[in-house]
Design an enzyme around this catalytic site. Structure first.
Site, mmCIF file in Angstrom:
data_model
loop_
_atom_site.group_PDB
_atom_site.id
_atom_site.type_symbol
_atom_site.label_atom_id
_atom_site.label_comp_id
_atom_site.label_asym_id
_atom_site.label_seq_id
_atom_site.Cartn_x
_atom_site.Cartn_y
_atom_site.Cartn_z
ATOM 1 N N GLU A 104 30.754 4.153 23.717
ATOM 2 C CA GLU A 104 30.704 4.771 24.991
ATOM 3 C C GLU A 104 31.375 6.260 24.873
ATOM 4 O OE1 GLU A 104 32.396 4.529 29.658
ATOM 5 O OE2 GLU A 104 33.213 2.891 27.560
ATOM 6 N N LYS B 157 33.295 -9.490 24.448
ATOM 7 C CA LYS B 157 33.282 -7.747 24.258
ATOM 8 C C LYS B 157 35.148 -7.503 23.870
ATOM 9 C CE LYS B 157 32.219 -4.018 26.711
ATOM 10 N NZ LYS B 157 33.093 -3.456 26.725
#
Length: 290
Positions: free
Chosen positions: A205, A136
């Site tokens: 996020e 990631k």
């Protein structure tokens, strides 16, 4: 990487499941989103150790070895000081402790930004040393070329847009993103860029919920929310946050336990029994055979 090897359980606390489930794959995660919607939302939590992975693994689709370990494990003020060595060591432990979830390892700050070639060297090292299924990285439009470079060379990439902790200094803090129209447009462009570049999924996020809903509905890859919306294709939290290990947590965390108080109570009892010499008792000591 399998956990079906034999261990001497009299000397090791690691207890691999004797008949492990078939591990999920990156394509299986991608296929969960059909016609823009994920009927069975993806469950993702962070994991940093083999034992933690063993406990979480049966309940999760993905385990993230997050660079949040810098704060959670090492007590660092941010994720910026996390190294590839740290990620490789913890990633390998989580892979050893799991048999079902797709394990993803964060690429730490400074390990991928310089060039796609630099990112490939870091990502290939993480995959080789840990056995993880994917890496990631943070960033949208600016990282699209790198995501494409890695994906085309057999390295699955999960992207991370919105509030990106590695850019905390540039962002000016950890506040929610997408409050202005300009910032909303940037996050939308980032999400589209990483999807077009070949990311198999995205973490979204700390953004305004309408923005999270719009992005989830508009890109073809699974969107995993954290501080975003229940409408996302899945959710992720830092495990220690949701277990109540810390006094202060972000607004978007729901505590599902109070592990800190449980540990405190247990240690208090242990300390008291050591001091009054009631531990160890007859059950915990060895006596010569008569």
């Amino acid at each position: 990487m399998s956990t079906t090897f034999t261990l001497d359980t009299s000397t090791s606390r690691a207890n691999p499941t004797p008949a492990p489930m078939k591990r999920l794959t990156v394509p299986a995660i991608q296929r969960r989103k059909v016609d823009g919607r994920t009927a069975d939302p993806l469950v993702m939590l962070t994991a940093y150790t083999a034992r933690q992975a063993q406990i979480l693994d049966p309940h999760c689709d993905l385990l993230l070895v997050g660079d949040s370990l810098g704060q959670v494990i090492y007590g660092l003020p941010s994720t910026l000081a996390v190294t590839l060595d740290m990620m490789a060591a913890h990633g390998a432990a989580v892979v050893r402790g799991s048999y079902h979830s797709v394990v993803i390892v964060d690429m730490p700050f400074g390990s991928y930004e310089a060039s796609p070639q630099h990112a490939f060297a870091s990502a290939s090292r993480l995959m080789a040393e840990t056995g993880c299924a994917a890496v990631k990285l943070e960033g949208g439009v600016a990282m699209a070329e790198t995501i494409a470079f890695l994906s085309q060379r057999g390295i699955p990439v999960m992207a991370h847009v919105g509030l990106t902790p590695q850019a905390v200094n540039a962002l000016g803090g950890y506040g929610a993103r997408g409050k202005s129209e300009e910032e909303q447009a940037k996050i939308i462009a980032d999400a589209r860029a990483i999807a077009d570049a070949g990311a198999f999924a995205a973490v979204l996020e700390g953004v305004m919920e309408p923005l999270a809903i719009g992005i989830t509905d508009s890109i073809p890859i699974p969107v995993i929310g954290i501080g975003a919306s229940a409408h996302c294709d899945g959710q992720v939290l830092v495990t220690e946050d949701m277990l109540g290990m810390f006094d202060r947590v972000p607004r978007f965390v729901k505590r599902y336990g109070n592990a800190a108080d449980m540990i405190d109570e247990s240690v208090q009892r242990y300390a008291a029994e050591v001091r009054d010499r009631s531990f160890p008792s007859e059950e915990q000591v060895y006596q010569p055979k008569k």
